[in-house]
Design a protein around this motif. Structure first.
Motif, mmCIF file in Angstrom:
data_model
loop_
_atom_site.group_PDB
_atom_site.id
_atom_site.type_symbol
_atom_site.label_atom_id
_atom_site.label_comp_id
_atom_site.label_asym_id
_atom_site.label_seq_id
_atom_site.Cartn_x
_atom_site.Cartn_y
_atom_site.Cartn_z
ATOM 1 N N SER A 41 0.848 -1.189 0.000
ATOM 2 C CA SER A 41 0.000 0.000 0.000
ATOM 3 C C SER A 41 0.883 1.238 0.000
ATOM 4 O O SER A 41 2.072 1.168 0.295
ATOM 5 C CB SER A 41 -0.915 0.002 1.229
ATOM 6 N N GLY A 42 0.279 2.376 -0.352
ATOM 7 C CA GLY A 42 1.045 3.610 -0.340
ATOM 8 C C GLY A 42 0.368 4.735 -1.075
ATOM 9 O O GLY A 42 -0.833 4.695 -1.351
ATOM 10 N N VAL A 43 1.149 5.744 -1.397
ATOM 11 C CA VAL A 43 0.677 6.945 -2.075
ATOM 12 C C VAL A 43 1.546 7.130 -3.317
ATOM 13 O O VAL A 43 2.750 6.897 -3.276
ATOM 14 C CB VAL A 43 0.777 8.176 -1.148
ATOM 15 N N TYR A 44 0.909 7.516 -4.416
ATOM 16 C CA TYR A 44 1.633 7.739 -5.660
ATOM 17 C C TYR A 44 1.368 9.150 -6.163
ATOM 18 O O TYR A 44 0.376 9.776 -5.799
ATOM 19 C CB TYR A 44 1.254 6.697 -6.725
ATOM 20 N N ALA A 45 2.291 9.639 -6.983
ATOM 21 C CA ALA A 45 2.177 10.999 -7.517
ATOM 22 C C ALA A 45 2.554 10.996 -8.992
ATOM 23 O O ALA A 45 3.529 10.351 -9.391
ATOM 24 C CB ALA A 45 3.090 11.951 -6.751
ATOM 25 N N TRP A 46 1.778 11.713 -9.781
ATOM 26 C CA TRP A 46 2.071 11.936 -11.192
ATOM 27 C C TRP A 46 2.622 13.356 -11.323
ATOM 28 O O TRP A 46 2.031 14.303 -10.814
ATOM 29 C CB TRP A 46 0.813 11.769 -12.036
ATOM 30 N N THR A 47 3.746 13.466 -12.005
ATOM 31 C CA THR A 47 4.438 14.734 -12.207
ATOM 32 C C THR A 47 4.541 14.992 -13.707
ATOM 33 O O THR A 47 4.824 14.072 -14.471
ATOM 34 C CB THR A 47 5.856 14.656 -11.601
ATOM 35 N N VAL A 48 4.314 16.236 -14.116
ATOM 36 C CA VAL A 48 4.457 16.581 -15.528
ATOM 37 C C VAL A 48 5.941 16.821 -15.812
ATOM 38 O O VAL A 48 6.642 17.439 -15.016
ATOM 39 C CB VAL A 48 3.561 17.787 -15.907
ATOM 40 N N THR A 49 6.424 16.263 -16.928
ATOM 41 C CA THR A 49 7.851 16.335 -17.257
ATOM 42 C C THR A 49 8.156 17.303 -18.393
ATOM 43 O O THR A 49 9.314 17.460 -18.776
ATOM 44 C CB THR A 49 8.383 14.943 -17.639
ATOM 45 N N GLY A 73 -2.553 10.109 -5.557
ATOM 46 C CA GLY A 73 -3.550 9.094 -5.240
ATOM 47 C C GLY A 73 -3.035 8.133 -4.184
ATOM 48 O O GLY A 73 -1.841 8.085 -3.887
ATOM 49 N N LYS A 74 -3.948 7.358 -3.649
ATOM 50 C CA LYS A 74 -3.607 6.347 -2.645
ATOM 51 C C LYS A 74 -3.967 4.975 -3.207
ATOM 52 O O LYS A 74 -4.794 4.858 -4.109
ATOM 53 C CB LYS A 74 -4.357 6.608 -1.349
ATOM 54 N N ALA A 75 -3.333 3.945 -2.666
ATOM 55 C CA ALA A 75 -3.597 2.597 -3.156
ATOM 56 C C ALA A 75 -3.328 1.576 -2.065
ATOM 57 O O ALA A 75 -2.330 1.672 -1.360
ATOM 58 C CB ALA A 75 -2.709 2.297 -4.358
ATOM 59 N N ASN A 76 -4.224 0.599 -1.940
ATOM 60 C CA ASN A 76 -3.907 -0.496 -1.028
ATOM 61 C C ASN A 76 -2.983 -1.506 -1.708
ATOM 62 O O ASN A 76 -2.345 -2.305 -1.047
ATOM 63 C CB ASN A 76 -5.159 -1.157 -0.468
ATOM 64 N N LYS A 77 -2.900 -1.440 -3.059
ATOM 65 C CA LYS A 77 -1.920 -2.206 -3.833
ATOM 66 C C LYS A 77 -1.404 -1.289 -4.934
ATOM 67 O O LYS A 77 -2.089 -1.056 -5.929
ATOM 68 C CB LYS A 77 -2.540 -3.467 -4.419
ATOM 69 N N LEU A 78 -0.204 -0.750 -4.736
ATOM 70 C CA LEU A 78 0.337 0.260 -5.648
ATOM 71 C C LEU A 78 0.391 -0.211 -7.101
ATOM 72 O O LEU A 78 0.009 0.524 -8.003
ATOM 73 C CB LEU A 78 1.732 0.686 -5.191
#
Length: 188
Positions: A41-49, A73-78
């Motif tokens: 589980s965890g937190v993910y981030a999208w960044t513009v490049t 966003g958050k996810a119980n399964k990244l």
């Protein structure tokens, strides 16, 4: 902008070093997908490049320069939840918000609560995401929901619009509503 820390105040669409928050380096979506942990589980981030997203925003709104965190966003399964570049827009808020900004054509499917894009626009959006966005994440065993809320309040990413708070988020929300309103009816 109540609730945002002084460190990030007033920096909508700003470049933020997520390594300060315990994230790894942002990676190309396909590289990131191969590295995402299966059952973490965890937190993910999208960044513009690139500046491609900034060029779509009206001049009177805050800028979204290259390096800006645009979605969290958050996810119980990244590995299952984070790779939005592999999904359809009907199952991804990030994709629907990008589609609205880009003026892509939505399509209502029978019994659907959210539109998806016509097939050629789904493919074009996936390609655009692979060319202009990077994905990073932080594994968090417990408290990942609270950690996501903390980052959302600090950073107010422009594509997180539930609920919209900033002027830029309200504009994105309006573009999303336009996508829904102008989506083609289901084929009968």
């Amino acid at each position: 902008m109540v609730g945002r820390s002084a460190r990030y105040a007033g920096r909508v669409g700003c470049v933020v070093n997520l390594r300060d928050e315990g994230f790894g380096l942002a990676k190309h979506p396909e590289v990131a997908y191969d590295l995402l942990p299966d059952d973490q589980s965890g937190v993910y981030a999208w960044t513009v490049t690139t500046d491609a997203l900034d060029s779509l925003v009206p001049e009177n709104l805050p800028r979204i320069p290259s390096g800006s965190v645009v979605y969290i966003g958050k996810a119980n399964k990244l590995r299952k939840r984070a790779p939005h570049h592999r999904w359809t827009s009907s199952s991804s808020s990030l994709r629907r918000n990008l589609a609205g900004i880009m003026g892509l054509q939505g399509l209502w499917l029978p019994r659907a609560s959210k539109p998806r894009l016509v097939q050629e626009h789904e493919m074009a959006l996936s390609l655009w995401m692979r060319s202009n966005l990077a994905l990073s994440w932080r594994a968090v065993d417990e408290g990942y929901v609270q950690f996501e809320k903390l980052l959302l309040s600090k950073l107010t990413p422009p594509l997180n619009v539930d609920p919209p708070e900033t002027e830029l988020q309200w504009w994105v929300y309006g573009q999303l509503q336009k996508l829904k309103d102008e989506a083609l009816p289901p084929h009968q």
